[in-house]
Design a protein around this motif. Structure first.
Motif, PDB file in Angstrom:
ATOM      1  N   THR A 102       0.812  -1.216   0.000  1.00 10.34           N
ATOM      2  CA  THR A 102       0.000   0.000   0.000  1.00 10.34           C
ATOM      3  C   THR A 102       0.847   1.268   0.000  1.00 10.34           C
ATOM      4  O   THR A 102       0.514   2.239  -0.673  1.00 10.34           O
ATOM      5  CB  THR A 102      -0.927   0.015   1.235  1.00 10.34           C
ATOM      6  OG1 THR A 102      -1.615  -1.229   1.308  1.00 10.34           O
ATOM      7  CG2 THR A 102      -1.940   1.148   1.155  1.00 10.34           C
ATOM      8  N   PHE A 103       1.936   1.249   0.739  1.00 15.74           N
ATOM      9  CA  PHE A 103       2.704   2.486   0.933  1.00 15.74           C
ATOM     10  C   PHE A 103       4.101   2.438   0.312  1.00 15.74           C
ATOM     11  O   PHE A 103       4.792   3.450   0.290  1.00 15.74           O
ATOM     12  CB  PHE A 103       2.848   2.784   2.435  1.00 15.74           C
ATOM     13  CG  PHE A 103       1.561   3.123   3.104  1.00 15.74           C
ATOM     14  CD1 PHE A 103       1.126   4.444   3.200  1.00 15.74           C
ATOM     15  CD2 PHE A 103       0.746   2.135   3.645  1.00 15.74           C
ATOM     16  CE1 PHE A 103      -0.065   4.762   3.812  1.00 15.74           C
ATOM     17  CE2 PHE A 103      -0.453   2.437   4.263  1.00 15.74           C
ATOM     18  CZ  PHE A 103      -0.870   3.747   4.347  1.00 15.74           C
ATOM     19  N   ALA A 235      -0.904   6.335   9.521  1.00 13.85           N
ATOM     20  CA  ALA A 235      -1.728   5.886   8.389  1.00 13.85           C
ATOM     21  C   ALA A 235      -1.414   4.434   8.049  1.00 13.85           C
ATOM     22  O   ALA A 235      -2.317   3.627   7.794  1.00 13.85           O
ATOM     23  CB  ALA A 235      -1.475   6.783   7.177  1.00 13.85           C
ATOM     24  N   ASN A 238      -2.844   2.199  10.870  1.00 14.22           N
ATOM     25  CA  ASN A 238      -4.304   2.078  10.781  1.00 14.22           C
ATOM     26  C   ASN A 238      -4.716   1.152   9.649  1.00 14.22           C
ATOM     27  O   ASN A 238      -5.618   0.327   9.798  1.00 14.22           O
ATOM     28  CB  ASN A 238      -4.937   3.457  10.556  1.00 14.22           C
ATOM     29  CG  ASN A 238      -5.297   4.133  11.852  1.00 14.22           C
ATOM     30  OD1 ASN A 238      -5.693   3.485  12.819  1.00 14.22           O
ATOM     31  ND2 ASN A 238      -5.142   5.437  11.904  1.00 14.22           N
ATOM     32  N   ALA A 239      -4.048   1.287   8.501  1.00 13.77           N
ATOM     33  CA  ALA A 239      -4.406   0.480   7.341  1.00 13.77           C
ATOM     34  C   ALA A 239      -4.142  -0.997   7.613  1.00 13.77           C
ATOM     35  O   ALA A 239      -4.977  -1.862   7.312  1.00 13.77           O
ATOM     36  CB  ALA A 239      -3.613   0.934   6.121  1.00 13.77           C
ATOM     37  N   TRP A 243      -6.800  -4.592   8.056  1.00  9.67           N
ATOM     38  CA  TRP A 243      -6.608  -5.896   7.413  1.00  9.67           C
ATOM     39  C   TRP A 243      -6.464  -6.992   8.459  1.00  9.67           C
ATOM     40  O   TRP A 243      -7.076  -8.053   8.348  1.00  9.67           O
ATOM     41  CB  TRP A 243      -5.353  -5.869   6.527  1.00  9.67           C
ATOM     42  CG  TRP A 243      -5.615  -5.377   5.155  1.00  9.67           C
ATOM     43  CD1 TRP A 243      -5.618  -4.071   4.743  1.00  9.67           C
ATOM     44  CD2 TRP A 243      -5.928  -6.143   3.995  1.00  9.67           C
ATOM     45  NE1 TRP A 243      -5.902  -4.002   3.401  1.00  9.67           N
ATOM     46  CE2 TRP A 243      -6.089  -5.254   2.919  1.00  9.67           C
ATOM     47  CE3 TRP A 243      -6.064  -7.514   3.760  1.00  9.67           C
ATOM     48  CZ2 TRP A 243      -6.399  -5.682   1.625  1.00  9.67           C
ATOM     49  CZ3 TRP A 243      -6.371  -7.945   2.485  1.00  9.67           C
ATOM     50  CH2 TRP A 243      -6.540  -7.035   1.431  1.00  9.67           C
ATOM     51  N   LYS A 308     -14.462  -3.165   2.474  1.00 12.29           N
ATOM     52  CA  LYS A 308     -13.087  -3.026   1.991  1.00 12.29           C
ATOM     53  C   LYS A 308     -12.989  -3.375   0.505  1.00 12.29           C
ATOM     54  O   LYS A 308     -12.200  -2.786  -0.226  1.00 12.29           O
ATOM     55  CB  LYS A 308     -12.129  -3.887   2.818  1.00 12.29           C
ATOM     56  CG  LYS A 308     -11.960  -3.343   4.241  1.00 12.29           C
ATOM     57  CD  LYS A 308     -10.755  -3.899   4.954  1.00 12.29           C
ATOM     58  CE  LYS A 308      -9.456  -3.340   4.454  1.00 12.29           C
ATOM     59  NZ  LYS A 308      -9.281  -1.909   4.694  1.00 12.29           N
ATOM     60  N   LYS A 310     -15.076  -2.607  -1.611  1.00 13.41           N
ATOM     61  CA  LYS A 310     -15.529  -1.422  -2.333  1.00 13.41           C
ATOM     62  C   LYS A 310     -14.581  -0.242  -2.139  1.00 13.41           C
ATOM     63  O   LYS A 310     -14.887   0.885  -2.539  1.00 13.41           O
ATOM     64  CB  LYS A 310     -16.934  -1.029  -1.845  1.00 13.41           C
ATOM     65  CG  LYS A 310     -18.028  -1.957  -2.352  1.00 13.41           C
ATOM     66  CD  LYS A 310     -19.387  -1.437  -1.938  1.00 13.41           C
ATOM     67  CE  LYS A 310     -20.496  -2.188  -2.655  1.00 13.41           C
ATOM     68  NZ  LYS A 310     -20.482  -2.033  -4.105  1.00 13.41           N
ATOM     69  N   LYS A 312     -13.870   1.105   0.692  1.00  9.39           N
ATOM     70  CA  LYS A 312     -14.326   1.949   1.803  1.00  9.39           C
ATOM     71  C   LYS A 312     -13.506   1.651   3.060  1.00  9.39           C
ATOM     72  O   LYS A 312     -12.972   0.557   3.220  1.00  9.39           O
ATOM     73  CB  LYS A 312     -15.803   1.659   2.114  1.00  9.39           C
ATOM     74  CG  LYS A 312     -16.739   1.848   0.940  1.00  9.39           C
ATOM     75  CD  LYS A 312     -17.332   3.215   0.961  1.00  9.39           C
ATOM     76  CE  LYS A 312     -18.416   3.358  -0.115  1.00  9.39           C
ATOM     77  NZ  LYS A 312     -18.781   4.757  -0.301  1.00  9.39           N
ATOM     78  N   LYS A 313     -13.482   2.618   3.956  1.00  3.98           N
ATOM     79  CA  LYS A 313     -12.867   2.385   5.258  1.00  3.98           C
ATOM     80  C   LYS A 313     -13.808   1.512   6.097  1.00  3.98           C
ATOM     81  O   LYS A 313     -15.030   1.593   5.971  1.00  3.98           O
ATOM     82  CB  LYS A 313     -12.651   3.713   5.981  1.00  3.98           C
ATOM     83  CG  LYS A 313     -11.567   4.575   5.327  1.00  3.98           C
ATOM     84  CD  LYS A 313     -10.214   4.236   5.906  1.00  3.98           C
ATOM     85  CE  LYS A 313      -9.110   5.042   5.257  1.00  3.98           C
ATOM     86  NZ  LYS A 313      -8.840   4.656   3.875  1.00  3.98           N
ATOM     87  N   HIS A 315     -13.167   1.075   9.638  1.00  6.72           N
ATOM     88  CA  HIS A 315     -12.535   1.245  10.949  1.00  6.72           C
ATOM     89  C   HIS A 315     -13.463   0.792  12.071  1.00  6.72           C
ATOM     90  O   HIS A 315     -13.082  -0.018  12.919  1.00  6.72           O
ATOM     91  CB  HIS A 315     -12.172   2.722  11.116  1.00  6.72           C
ATOM     92  CG  HIS A 315     -11.254   2.990  12.249  1.00  6.72           C
ATOM     93  ND1 HIS A 315     -11.644   3.666  13.385  1.00  6.72           N
ATOM     94  CD2 HIS A 315      -9.958   2.661  12.450  1.00  6.72           C
ATOM     95  CE1 HIS A 315     -10.629   3.748  14.210  1.00  6.72           C
ATOM     96  NE2 HIS A 315      -9.594   3.158  13.676  1.00  6.72           N
ATOM     97  N   TRP A 378     -17.155   6.460  18.058  1.00  8.34           N
ATOM     98  CA  TRP A 378     -18.056   6.615  16.915  1.00  8.34           C
ATOM     99  C   TRP A 378     -19.474   6.965  17.361  1.00  8.34           C
ATOM    100  O   TRP A 378     -20.316   7.337  16.548  1.00  8.34           O
ATOM    101  CB  TRP A 378     -18.068   5.338  16.062  1.00  8.34           C
ATOM    102  CG  TRP A 378     -16.883   5.276  15.157  1.00  8.34           C
ATOM    103  CD1 TRP A 378     -15.661   4.761  15.450  1.00  8.34           C
ATOM    104  CD2 TRP A 378     -16.784   5.781  13.825  1.00  8.34           C
ATOM    105  NE1 TRP A 378     -14.809   4.910  14.388  1.00  8.34           N
ATOM    106  CE2 TRP A 378     -15.473   5.528  13.369  1.00  8.34           C
ATOM    107  CE3 TRP A 378     -17.674   6.419  12.956  1.00  8.34           C
ATOM    108  CZ2 TRP A 378     -15.022   5.898  12.108  1.00  8.34           C
ATOM    109  CZ3 TRP A 378     -17.229   6.772  11.691  1.00  8.34           C
ATOM    110  CH2 TRP A 378     -15.921   6.513  11.272  1.00  8.34           C
TER     111      TRP A 378
ATOM    112  N   LYS B  43     -12.831   9.405  11.666  1.00  5.36           N
ATOM    113  CA  LYS B  43     -14.238   9.830  11.624  1.00  5.36           C
ATOM    114  C   LYS B  43     -14.433  10.948  10.588  1.00  5.36           C
ATOM    115  O   LYS B  43     -15.445  10.984   9.883  1.00  5.36           O
ATOM    116  CB  LYS B  43     -14.678  10.302  13.014  1.00  5.36           C
ATOM    117  CG  LYS B  43     -14.693   9.162  14.024  1.00  5.36           C
ATOM    118  CD  LYS B  43     -14.894   9.644  15.433  1.00  5.36           C
ATOM    119  CE  LYS B  43     -16.309  10.077  15.700  1.00  5.36           C
ATOM    120  NZ  LYS B  43     -16.503  10.439  17.122  1.00  5.36           N
ATOM    121  N   PHE B  61      -4.269   8.893   3.653  1.00  3.62           N
ATOM    122  CA  PHE B  61      -4.559   9.042   5.083  1.00  3.62           C
ATOM    123  C   PHE B  61      -3.244   9.412   5.773  1.00  3.62           C
ATOM    124  O   PHE B  61      -2.646   8.643   6.495  1.00  3.62           O
ATOM    125  CB  PHE B  61      -5.118   7.718   5.600  1.00  3.62           C
ATOM    126  CG  PHE B  61      -5.463   7.695   7.057  1.00  3.62           C
ATOM    127  CD1 PHE B  61      -5.609   8.855   7.777  1.00  3.62           C
ATOM    128  CD2 PHE B  61      -5.658   6.489   7.700  1.00  3.62           C
ATOM    129  CE1 PHE B  61      -5.936   8.816   9.120  1.00  3.62           C
ATOM    130  CE2 PHE B  61      -5.980   6.429   9.036  1.00  3.62           C
ATOM    131  CZ  PHE B  61      -6.113   7.598   9.751  1.00  3.62           C
TER     132      PHE B  61
END
Lengths: 381, 81
Positions: A102-103, A235, A238-239, A243, A308, A310, A312-313, A315, A378, B43, B61
């Protein structure tokens, strides 16, 4: 909403399950006792293409989507009773392969991914520190820039795969003034001067997955070892956690299904008071609850995979999945021991080991308490 | 409402309700002042998706993209293209 699997996915899951049952359960009781990693199993997984699953073909992988990855991990969880081997696979794939994919720069991808996909080298990550566990971003390790190099200093602990890893993704502060936003990731190869791996740590469970402390003493790495930009550490972390919280706990679901099947069989075979113990509601209701937890765990993981897939996040959803499945796995394992009675307490029946192996699931990838903090946040709390 | 204003309203009402919106400048650091932490950014990313249809990828991000309201608005504008 369509939860059905394609014929190819069903066949793939069946083939992984068969492979795991036949190839990955060698001397697990003994190796659990001696904390021995299964190199043979690791290589067999590589031959099947497990480590290559999420990596695109151009980097030597097979480029499967997250649903297929989760199916494979679920099948491994069912067929393979060596949870430590699976844990090492997870660390390798989700906390090292995925961040590089990813990075990473093209050079980093070419350098590491083909060999990681082939299982020739082992990866992991080094985030946790003696003073930075649940408060992961409060780490103290530093990476000081000097010309075109970084000097890494600090201590890491509970580092999965460290004793067997060829490369670790090490997180350190490149800018102390920015706190969590000043964390960067570095790919540090085994043998780098100042990169010191301690002796394996002894654990309650997952004993066949080697764990150790890592010390960084003026460990000098070139700028090209930095993964992503300076400050991208949070980042990256989190990513990879999204997974890990999805795919790792797919294996838990597989294990829980195997465990339940074993309990059902035992409850049919075991006779007390003139009938199978499964006829007693005190026993059968436990298994009904075990089944319910598996079903609900699968549903939330399907949602995570859908999100994921799609792009999308996920979290919040992955935090819910991680929390629910890890706690369910412990409860199911306790129930499995109880259903098996004294036999469940005996090592040779391979019921108690599942319990020891699952306890860690409430701690790694963020404790249950941290997952609840995420969920609460959230809610605006 | 301009993108930056919408983002500012969300930050000061949902993420950091104790913050006085009138004292938050669009070029003020949100990171060093602690207005945004890593969880609030997650968020905020969900909000950007809902509000603007903008999906922030893993490699976007990045703290630099969330340093200020202006930086966030720039990211949104670029992605909306």
């Amino acid at each position: 909403m369509d939860f059905s699997l394609t014929p190819e996915q069903k066949e793939f899951k069946r083939s992984v399950l068969k492979f795991a049952k036949n190839e990955l359960n060698r001397d697990v009781i003994e190796r659990d006792h001696s904390s021995e990693f299964d190199w043979e199993g690791w290589k067999k997984c590589a031959e099947l293409g497990i480590q290559a699953l999420p990596i695109p073909e151009e980097y030597g992988g097979v480029g499967e989507d997250i649903v297929t990855c989760m199916l494979a991990m679920q099948a491994l969880g069912y067929g393979c009773t060596d949870a430590g081997l699976l844990f090492s696979l997870h660390s390798h794939m989700w906390t090292c392969e995925i961040p590089i994919l990813t990075f990473g720069s093209d050079e980093q991808k070419k350098k590491y991914l083909p060999r990681m996909a082939a299982g020739e080298i082992v990866g992991g990550h080094a985030m946790t520190e003696p003073g930075a566990g649940s408060d992961a971003y409060s780490l103290m390790s530093t990476a000081e820039k000097k010309g075109d190099r970084y000097i890494l200093n600090g201590s890491k602990t509970f580092i999965s795969n460290a004793p067997i890893a060829d490369v670790l993704l090490v997180f350190a502060l490149t800018d102390k003034t920015k706190g969590w936003a000043g964390i960067s990731g570095f790919l540090v190869d085994k043998g780098t001067k100042g990169f010191i791996v301690g002796n394996p740590l002894h654990k309650m469970g997952l004993r066949t997955s080697p764990t150790a402390e890592v010390t960084l003493e003026d460990c000098e790495v070139p700028e090209e070892c930095r993964l992503g930009r300076e400050g991208a550490g949070s980042a990256i972390f989190n990513a990879e956690m999204e997974w890990e919280r999805s795919c790792l706990f797919s294996s838990h679901l597989g294990m829980m299904q195997r465990q339940l099947d074993k309990c059902v069989q035992y409850a049919k075979d075991r006779k007390q008071f003139g009938q199978s113990i499964g006829k007693f509601q005190a026993v059968s209701h436990k298994m009904a609850d075990m089944r319910m937890r598996i079903e609900l765990g699968e549903l939330i993981l399907h949602k995570v995979a859908w999100l994921k897939g799609k792009g999308k996040k996920a979290h919040l959803e992955s935090a819910i999945a991680k929390l629910f499945i890890s706690e369910s796995a412990v409860q199911n394992s306790l129930d499995a021991v109880q259903i098996h009675g004294g036999y469940g307490f005996m090592t040779e029946y391979e019921v108690e080991r599942d319990l020891r192996d699952t306890i860690g699931g409430k701690l790694y990838s963020g404790t249950s308490e941290i997952q609840r903090n995420i969920i609460a946040s959230w809610l605006g709390l | 409402m301009a993108v930056a204003d919408t983002i500012k309203t969300y930050i000061t009402t949902e993420l950091a309700p104790d913050l006085d919106a009138s004292k938050l400048a669009n070029d003020q650091s949100l990171l060093t002042t602690g207005v945004l932490d890593s969880l609030r950014i997650v968020k905020l990313i969900a909000f950007l998706d809902d509000e603007f249809g903008v999906e922030v990828t893993d490699d976007e991000f990045d703290p630099d993209n969330f340093e200020t309201i202006d930086a966030i608005a720039k990211l949104v504008e670029e992605k909306k293209g």
